[in-house]
Design a protein around this motif. Structure first.
Motif, PDB file in Angstrom:
ATOM      1  N   THR A 209       0.820  -1.370  -0.104  1.00  0.00           N
ATOM      2  CA  THR A 209       0.006   0.003   0.189  1.00  0.00           C
ATOM      3  C   THR A 209       0.865   1.237  -0.076  1.00  0.00           C
ATOM      4  OG1 THR A 209      -2.021  -1.068   1.295  1.00  0.00           O
ATOM      5  CG2 THR A 209      -1.610   1.305   1.236  1.00  0.00           C
TER       6      THR A 209
ATOM      7  N   VAL B 101      -3.090   0.462  -3.660  1.00  0.00           N
ATOM      8  CA  VAL B 101      -3.130  -0.770  -2.970  1.00  0.00           C
ATOM      9  C   VAL B 101      -2.959  -1.788  -3.999  1.00  0.00           C
ATOM     10  CG1 VAL B 101      -4.370  -2.579  -1.573  1.00  0.00           C
ATOM     11  CG2 VAL B 101      -4.837   0.100  -1.267  1.00  0.00           C
TER      12      VAL B 101
ATOM     13  N   GLN C 208      -5.767  -1.362   4.438  1.00  0.00           N
ATOM     14  CA  GLN C 208      -4.486  -1.188   3.729  1.00  0.00           C
ATOM     15  C   GLN C 208      -3.666  -2.295   4.600  1.00  0.00           C
ATOM     16  OE1 GLN C 208      -3.673   2.838   3.832  1.00  0.00           O
ATOM     17  NE2 GLN C 208      -5.657   3.443   3.132  1.00  0.00           N
TER      18      GLN C 208
END
Length: 393
Positions: free
Chosen positions: A5, A26, A44
């Motif tokens: 991320t 992501v 995340q």
């Protein structure tokens, strides 16, 4: 589950119609699963990269290079600065044929070592996808060697490579200027080289190959499944762009002398205009009419044209600067051309974007916006480069 991320992105360019502040990307299994506002991001997980308010872009797609070669032509550069023309140098044994002589003398491992050093520098400068042409062999043995080295670069290095057979780059000395006989020889190479090439290219120019000769080569190449890429209208206006439109080529490249009629024909045929401002800069010639091509509806790409004689650029950032300052593209147009435009010309869906499902090929700039690329052309702003979600530079 995400495995990477990128967050706290100051400016995020995805090339799917949005440019996001306070962005987030992501990545899972080497692909983008989300790119947009951090407020909308999914959970995340995985490795967290704080971009500290800096810019994130797709990796550069360099859609026109000749980077597999040997030898040095810096003396030609000096001679051009002192007043000799490219044509005069070529007539005296310089130019493409000087590189052919040096490249023929190199074995495959030597060529790979030379070329891989260039590719490493390109990757460090943000390039994640390359087109590589042959054309410095002009005989079956060396053309094949160049194409195999190009394929090996894509297999052993973290970069996607598409290959182009450019046997019709110049007429080798053993043919004593008989271009028709050499065209026949190029066609005879096709059954062998087509195994290692995605495209075929011809240098359509006065004193090199005329339009009918190029058409003959392209029609033969199509029988072996090779798409067409055309060196067109670089030094003069000969009709290469019209030929590219007629054939529905993947690209028409250079286009320094393209007309408004050429632009409309290319747009109507869906041919990508691959522009190489580094060559025009090095030769001191006018830049291609990028704004006119865009206005006509062409997809435009930017490329380094990395070669030892007329455009020894390895990084895409100075190419963007030239396109903005000398050619007249906007920053957004130039960034799109250096990423998505090149991918379109190479038929690589998803490359050059950061949309969900695209390969996670991207870079982090040490700058708050992409405008800093042409604004600070002498500074290496690429901080980190990722290929399929793995940091490679």
């Amino acid at each position: 589950m995400a495995d990477l991320t990128l967050h706290n992105i100051g400016e995020l360019t995805t090339n799917d119609g949005q440019k996001t502040a306070d962005g987030c990307v992501v990545v899972a299994d080497g692909q983008v699963v989300f790119a947009g506002s951090a407020a909308d991001a999914p959970s995340q997980d995985g490795n967290q990269v704080d971009c500290r308010g800096n810019t994130v872009l797709p990796g550069f797609v360099d859609a026109h290079t000749h980077l597999v070669f040997a030898g040095d032509r810096s003396d030609e550069f000096r001679r051009r600065l002192e007043g000799e023309s490219y044509s005069e140098i070529a007539a005296a044994g310089g130019g493409i044929l000087a590189t052919v002589e040096a490249t023929r003398a190199c074995d495959a491992d030597e060529l790979f070592e030379l070329s891989s050093s260039r590719v490493k520098r390109m990757i460090t400068a943000g390039t994640t996808t390359l087109e590589i042409k042959s054309g410095y062999g002009l005989d079956l043995e060396t053309e094949l060697r160049i194409l195999k080295v190009a394929k090996r670069l894509g297999e052993e290095m973290p970069v996607t490579v598409k290959t182009t057979f450019l046997g019709a780059h110049s007429v080798p000395p053993e043919f004593k200027g008989d271009s028709d006989a050499y065209v026949d020889a190029v066609i005879e190479m096709l059954p062998v080289v087509s195994e290692f090439a995605d495209y075929c290219d011809v240098f359509v120019e006065h004193g090199v190959f005329e339009v009918p000769q190029a058409r003959t080569v392209f029609e033969a190449a199509a029988e072996f499944g090779l798409g067409a890429r055309v060196h067109a209208e670089q030094l003069s206006h000969l009709g290469g762009a019209a030929l590219a439109a007629e054939l529905g080529a993947a690209s028409a490249d250079h286009l320094d002398h393209a007309t408004a009629e050429d632009a409309r024909a290319l747009a109507d045929a869906g041919v990508v205009a691959v522009l190489v401002p580094g060559a025009s800069f090095t030769l001191g010639s006018p830049q291609a009419p990028g704004p006119m091509l865009l206005e006509a509806g062409c997809e435009v790409a930017l490329a380094t044209d990395c070669n030892p004689g007329t455009s020894y650029f390895e990084a895409m950032s100075p190419i963007i600067a030239l396109a903005v300052v000398q050619m007249g593209l906007t920053v957004d147009q130039a960034v799109r051309a250096a990423t998505l435009g090149g991918a379109v010309s190479l038929g690589l869906d998803g490359h050059g974007t950061l949309k969900p499902g695209a390969p996670a090929d991207l870079m982090i700039l040490d700058a708050p916006s992409a405008a800093h690329i042409p604004y600070r052309p002498g500074t290496d702003l690429v901080a980190e480069v990722y290929k399929a979600g793995q940091r490679v530079a």
